[in-house]
Design a protein around this motif. Structure first.
Motif, PDB file in Angstrom:
ATOM      1  N   GLU A  70      11.014  -1.157   4.254  1.00 41.11           N
ATOM      2  CA  GLU A  70       9.994  -0.921   3.234  1.00 41.11           C
ATOM      3  C   GLU A  70      10.617  -0.525   1.893  1.00 41.11           C
ATOM      4  O   GLU A  70       9.988  -0.663   0.846  1.00 41.11           O
ATOM      5  N   GLU A  71      11.854  -0.051   1.953  1.00 43.90           N
ATOM      6  CA  GLU A  71      12.530   0.428   0.744  1.00 43.90           C
ATOM      7  C   GLU A  71      12.600  -0.643  -0.333  1.00 43.90           C
ATOM      8  O   GLU A  71      12.464  -0.355  -1.531  1.00 43.90           O
ATOM      9  N   ARG A  72      12.798  -1.894   0.074  1.00 50.31           N
ATOM     10  CA  ARG A  72      12.945  -2.990  -0.889  1.00 50.31           C
ATOM     11  C   ARG A  72      11.693  -3.165  -1.729  1.00 50.31           C
ATOM     12  O   ARG A  72      11.768  -3.376  -2.944  1.00 50.31           O
ATOM     13  N   ILE A  73      10.545  -3.080  -1.110  1.00 53.33           N
ATOM     14  CA  ILE A  73       9.281  -3.278  -1.818  1.00 53.33           C
ATOM     15  C   ILE A  73       8.972  -2.092  -2.720  1.00 53.33           C
ATOM     16  O   ILE A  73       8.539  -2.260  -3.868  1.00 53.33           O
ATOM     17  N   ILE A  74       9.218  -0.875  -2.225  1.00 59.06           N
ATOM     18  CA  ILE A  74       8.958   0.309  -3.046  1.00 59.06           C
ATOM     19  C   ILE A  74       9.833   0.289  -4.294  1.00 59.06           C
ATOM     20  O   ILE A  74       9.348   0.519  -5.412  1.00 59.06           O
ATOM     21  N   ARG A  75      11.090  -0.022  -4.117  1.00 59.87           N
ATOM     22  CA  ARG A  75      12.014  -0.023  -5.262  1.00 59.87           C
ATOM     23  C   ARG A  75      11.668  -1.127  -6.256  1.00 59.87           C
ATOM     24  O   ARG A  75      11.830  -0.954  -7.468  1.00 59.87           O
ATOM     25  N   TYR A  76      11.176  -2.251  -5.747  1.00 61.56           N
ATOM     26  CA  TYR A  76      10.823  -3.368  -6.631  1.00 61.56           C
ATOM     27  C   TYR A  76       9.571  -3.053  -7.446  1.00 61.56           C
ATOM     28  O   TYR A  76       9.535  -3.274  -8.660  1.00 61.56           O
ATOM     29  N   LEU A  77       8.546  -2.518  -6.779  1.00 68.11           N
ATOM     30  CA  LEU A  77       7.281  -2.261  -7.460  1.00 68.11           C
ATOM     31  C   LEU A  77       7.294  -0.967  -8.271  1.00 68.11           C
ATOM     32  O   LEU A  77       6.716  -0.901  -9.359  1.00 68.11           O
ATOM     33  N   HIS A  78       7.962   0.058  -7.719  1.00 71.42           N
ATOM     34  CA  HIS A  78       7.967   1.367  -8.375  1.00 71.42           C
ATOM     35  C   HIS A  78       9.376   1.958  -8.326  1.00 71.42           C
ATOM     36  O   HIS A  78       9.676   2.841  -7.516  1.00 71.42           O
TER      37      HIS A  78
ATOM     38  N   GLN B  62       0.841  -1.209   0.000  1.00 77.75           N
ATOM     39  CA  GLN B  62       0.000   0.000   0.000  1.00 77.75           C
ATOM     40  C   GLN B  62       0.870   1.251   0.000  1.00 77.75           C
ATOM     41  O   GLN B  62       0.604   2.219  -0.726  1.00 77.75           O
ATOM     42  N   LEU B  63       1.910   1.238   0.817  1.00 77.63           N
ATOM     43  CA  LEU B  63       2.840   2.369   0.882  1.00 77.63           C
ATOM     44  C   LEU B  63       3.504   2.598  -0.468  1.00 77.63           C
ATOM     45  O   LEU B  63       3.608   3.746  -0.935  1.00 77.63           O
ATOM     46  N   ALA B  64       3.961   1.514  -1.092  1.00 78.37           N
ATOM     47  CA  ALA B  64       4.634   1.638  -2.392  1.00 78.37           C
ATOM     48  C   ALA B  64       3.715   2.264  -3.434  1.00 78.37           C
ATOM     49  O   ALA B  64       4.126   3.154  -4.195  1.00 78.37           O
ATOM     50  N   LYS B  65       2.473   1.810  -3.480  1.00 72.49           N
ATOM     51  CA  LYS B  65       1.527   2.338  -4.471  1.00 72.49           C
ATOM     52  C   LYS B  65       1.203   3.814  -4.185  1.00 72.49           C
ATOM     53  O   LYS B  65       1.063   4.614  -5.112  1.00 72.49           O
ATOM     54  N   TYR B  66       1.103   4.148  -2.921  1.00 73.92           N
ATOM     55  CA  TYR B  66       0.802   5.540  -2.565  1.00 73.92           C
ATOM     56  C   TYR B  66       1.953   6.479  -2.951  1.00 73.92           C
ATOM     57  O   TYR B  66       1.712   7.563  -3.497  1.00 73.92           O
ATOM     58  N   THR B  67       3.173   6.083  -2.659  1.00 76.99           N
ATOM     59  CA  THR B  67       4.318   6.944  -2.990  1.00 76.99           C
ATOM     60  C   THR B  67       4.440   7.174  -4.488  1.00 76.99           C
ATOM     61  O   THR B  67       4.877   8.245  -4.929  1.00 76.99           O
TER      62      THR B  67
END
Length: 498
Positions: A405-413, A385-390
């Motif tokens: 959380e950085e790993r998921i954000i960088r992977y998805l976006h 959810q955080l990744a999609k919001y950012t």
């Protein structure tokens, strides 16, 4: 054994419809990236690399192209296959009815079911751990020929070496084959067989360690990586529960991991049926008092076998309590069988009524497990959810300071600029070197809490909050994204400079 096969098939059927098809946490992403390009230096996956687990993951990945589904399918298969050695162990110690009861409880227990649908290594590691116990149990069996016992001793050594290649944190399980080897040597005086088993452990461990060194580039590089990772993993902040004292920690560990996650008793995010499970658990304790009054527990007649169970539960239990993140129930998965065994034994002490109590417990745990895996498959984790919001709500100039959380954000976006931080000094350096305006700085709650600077909270405000089931996402079930208060811009800069 036919019963065990049927229960194993039932376990697969329960798990397959709920296999994870996308990321839920940073470990998931590490394993998926490792399947795409195995690189220990890039934490794909993170140290120690899980080489044995990844070999099997690569094999499944050749058949199932979605890496998340492939890893989850491996977990489901491993979780179901655990029923077979589990059944053999319990049947050897007790009887067929008890073995069936424990196997059924394993097939439907919340922790077993949830981890059996996730792209993690725990279910596969538990399968090897239970195989290790089963083979060591055969070593203790004096009714077998010396040749058969020696063969099982070798199998135990192989299982242990493979187990370490799944998770090095399973080190304490060496107590199981060690006890079996000591008893075997005492009975036969064939010490050469014990040496062969030890050699199997070292050769297999050397094989996957050497492969890791080649991947990193050198043995020295692997050693330096080990020191760096373990130092940060065990000493830095990052969501690990810390109580005021050992008693509080023990209460949380038993209540949260063993009972709530393992058995399905009441906890935040748990189904209301959990109260029924709690009642049945209390009845099982009463059942054990009944067994004691009847003097049905006779440890002396099977002292060696009883000690083997202690070697299974105590060393790793101590390690899981003191050295593992007590927030994460998955660390006690290899020990869950012992809890289920105790509960089943307590309920069956009531004889005829015990069968109905056990059936009720199986139905209740299945209901709790079903609600958990259904929610997991239908909802996004807080980190996702955080990744999609950012990616959709922050300005193009935004820099998001995060921890895991950085790993998921960088992977998805990957288009979102993220910085993973551990120290306040690193944050200061990053902001000033990038010359960031206050409108571009965003921080997650894990970063702010990790700074341990109470005065920082006066300069920030909540921008968005992302929540999930605390059972499914123990360390990151409540993530808050913060931004700098507009009216504190000038004071914020002065605060950073101090």
């Amino acid at each position: 054994m036919k019963r065990a096969v049927v229960i194993a098939l039932l376990a697969v059927c329960i798990r397959l419809p709920f296999l994870a098809s996308g990321p839920g946490g940073w470990d998931d992403v590490d394993f998926v990236l490792g399947m795409k390009q195995y690189d220990l230096t890039a934490m794909q996956p993170h140290f120690p690399g899980y080489p044995v687990y990844m070999v099997f993951a690569f094999a499944v990945g050749q058949v199932i192209k979605n890496p998340y589904v492939a890893l989850s399918a491996l977990s489901a298969l491993a979780s179901a296959l655990t029923v077979l050695p589990l059944y053999c162990i319990v049947h050897a110690y007790s009887n067929r009815r008890m073995a069936t009861a424990v196997a059924l409880l394993w097939a439907v227990a919340p922790l077993s079911v949830v981890l059996g649908t996730q792209p993690l290594s725990d279910s596969f590691g538990t399968l090897l751990a239970v195989l290790l116990v089963a083979s060591s149990m055969c070593v203790l069996d004096r009714g077998r020929t010396e040749r058969s016992r020696a063969l099982y001793l070798i199998v135990s050594g192989i299982c242990l070496g493979l187990l370490y290649g799944v998770r090095v944190s399973y080190l304490a399980f060496c107590a199981v084959p060690l006890w079996a080897a000591i008893m075997y040597g005492k009975d036969t005086r064939r010490w050469s067989d014990i040496v062969c088993a030890i050699l199997c452990v070292f050769l297999i461990s050397f094989g996957w360690t050497y492969a890791m060194a080649v991947n990193v580039g050198s043995v020295h590089g692997l050693w330096q990586m080990a020191l760096a990772f373990t130092g940060g993993h065990f000493s830095d902040w990052g969501g690990t529960y810390t109580g005021d004292n050992a008693i509080e920690r023990l209460g949380y560990w038993l209540g949260r991991q063993w009972l709530a996650a393992g058995l399905g008793t009441p906890w935040a995010g748990q189904h209301w049926i959990s109260w029924s499970i709690a009642g049945l658990f209390m009845l099982s304790i009463w059942g054990w008092s009944v067994r004691c009054k009847r003097r049905e527990i006779q440890v002396r007649k099977r002292g060696r076998a009883f000690v083997l169970l202690l070697m299974w539960g105590v060393p790793y239990g101590v390690w899981a309590f003191f050295a593992q993140n007590v927030d994460k129930p998955r660390h006690i998965l290899p020990l869950l069988i012992l809890l289920l065994w105790l509960v089943a034994s307590g309920l069956l002490a009531f004889r005829h009524a015990g069968k109905y109590m056990l059936a009720a417990l199986i139905c209740c745990t299945l209901a709790v497990s079903w609600t958990q895996v259904r929610e997991q498959s239908e909802s996004l984790s807080p980190t996702v959810q955080l990744a999609k919001y950012t990616a959709s709500h922050l300005p193009a100039s935004a820099v998001v300071y995060t921890y895991e959380e950085e790993r998921i954000i960088r992977y998805l976006h990957p288009e979102v600029e993220t910085v993973r931080l551990r120290k306040w000094e690193d944050f200061q350096t990053s902001v000033f070197s990038r010359r960031l305006s206050t409108d571009s700085v965003f921080l997650t709650s894990s970063v702010l809490e990790g700074f341990k600077r109470p005065q920082i909270w006066r300069y920030v405000r909540e921008r968005a909050r992302f929540t999930g089931n605390p059972w499914l996402y123990p360390t990151y079930h409540d993530i808050i994204l913060y931004e700098i208060l507009p009216e504190q811009k000038a004071d914020w800069v002065r605060f950073l400079q101090n």
